[in-house]
Design a protein around this motif. Structure first.
Motif, PDB file in Angstrom:
ATOM      1  N   UNK B 111     -17.907 -36.466 -38.578  1.00  0.00           N
ATOM      2  CA  UNK B 111     -18.100 -37.126 -37.281  1.00  0.00           C
ATOM      3  C   UNK B 111     -19.571 -37.251 -36.902  1.00  0.00           C
ATOM      4  N   UNK B 112     -20.437 -36.586 -37.665  1.00  0.00           N
ATOM      5  CA  UNK B 112     -21.864 -36.651 -37.380  1.00  0.00           C
ATOM      6  C   UNK B 112     -22.336 -35.464 -36.554  1.00  0.00           C
ATOM      7  N   UNK B 113     -23.567 -35.055 -36.799  1.00  0.00           N
ATOM      8  CA  UNK B 113     -24.226 -33.994 -36.032  1.00  0.00           C
ATOM      9  C   UNK B 113     -25.541 -34.537 -35.509  1.00  0.00           C
ATOM     10  N   UNK B 114     -25.695 -34.538 -34.191  1.00  0.00           N
ATOM     11  CA  UNK B 114     -26.941 -34.998 -33.570  1.00  0.00           C
ATOM     12  C   UNK B 114     -27.943 -33.852 -33.564  1.00  0.00           C
ATOM     13  N   UNK B 115     -29.082 -34.087 -34.181  1.00  0.00           N
ATOM     14  CA  UNK B 115     -30.175 -33.124 -34.180  1.00  0.00           C
ATOM     15  C   UNK B 115     -31.320 -33.725 -33.374  1.00  0.00           C
ATOM     16  N   UNK B 116     -31.722 -33.016 -32.325  1.00  0.00           N
ATOM     17  CA  UNK B 116     -32.831 -33.457 -31.476  1.00  0.00           C
ATOM     18  C   UNK B 116     -33.952 -32.440 -31.597  1.00  0.00           C
ATOM     19  N   UNK B 117     -35.127 -32.921 -31.975  1.00  0.00           N
ATOM     20  CA  UNK B 117     -36.291 -32.054 -32.132  1.00  0.00           C
ATOM     21  C   UNK B 117     -37.346 -32.511 -31.131  1.00  0.00           C
ATOM     22  N   UNK B 118     -37.627 -31.645 -30.172  1.00  0.00           N
ATOM     23  CA  UNK B 118     -38.568 -32.007 -29.112  1.00  0.00           C
ATOM     24  C   UNK B 118     -39.208 -30.762 -28.542  1.00  0.00           C
TER      25      UNK B 118
END
Lengths: 110, 119
Positions: B111-118
């Motif tokens: 289903x997908x994995x959202x990775x946010x790097x901030x």
């Protein structure tokens, strides 16, 4: 490095037929590239439509078909419906355990 | 039929490490590879690499070799994608996929994995 090419955008009228293509920046696509086609709406996982050039994935309507046309792989939608408006991606097996996706085609049904 | 379930969304800071996972259920034939595919915001799909869980042999796209590590645990039919030092440019949705038995056609998707790097 060889690039896999797709039309950036395409339009089709409801009920019409459209053929999207998947080519190579250098050379011709054949069945040996095992072309596959995917449909994706924003925020969703890709949905497999066609694999191994022309095998329809389970549950995919028969208005979607795959082929080799000239030197490219092709996805044809016959009798386009409003729900077909989304992005379409192809992927090719380049050999040496390497696959490369095309840049995708945004299909508009209007 | 293979079902792929990925781990949940992640928010990380630059320089942090991260491992995301993809577990297969259903047809768990160990001969199936796992592949990882990246989709950056508003962009297309990019094949990153694959792993054979039976022996953990990996292949990487030249674009991703050295930037990520793909691993697997065949005992729990799970594949992993790992970063040792994240960058803002790693912000993307990551999909896992499994092919047909001949290994050439990716037909099953997580289903997908959202990775946010901030920062």
């Amino acid at each position: 490095q060889t690039v896999v090419t797709q039309e950036p955008s395409f339009s089709v009228s409801p009920g019409g037929t459209v053929t999207l293509t998947c080519g190579l920046s250098s050379g011709s696509v054949s069945t040996s590239y095992y072309p596959s086609w995917y449909q994706q709406t924003p925020g969703q996982a890709p949905r497999t439509l066609i694999y191994s050039t022309n095998t329809r994935s389970s549950g995919v309507p028969d208005r979607f078909s795959g082929s080799i046309l000239g030197n490219k792989a092709a996805l044809t939608i016959t009798g386009a419906q409003a729900e077909d408006e989304c992005h379409y991606y192809c992927v090719l097996y380049m050999g040496g355990a390497l696959w490369v996706f095309g840049g995708g085609t945004k299909l508009t049904v209007l | 039929e293979v079902r792929l379930v990925q781990s949940g969304p992640e928010m990380k800071k630059p320089g942090e490490s991260l491992t995301i996972s993809c577990k297969a259920s259903g047809d768990t034939f160990t001969g199936y590879y796992f592949a990882w595919v990246r989709q950056m915001p508003g962009k297309g799909l990019e094949w990153m690499g694959r792993i054979d869980p039976s022996d953990s042999y990996t292949n990487y796209s030249p674009s991703f070799r050295g930037h990520v590590t793909i691993s697997a645990d065949k005992s729990i039919t799970t594949a992993y994608l790992q970063w040792s030092s994240l960058k803002a440019s790693d912000t993307a949705i990551y999909f896992c996929a499994r092919p047909t038995r001949d290994g050439y056609n990716y037909v099953s998707w997580g289903q997908g994995t959202l990775v946010t790097v901030s920062s």
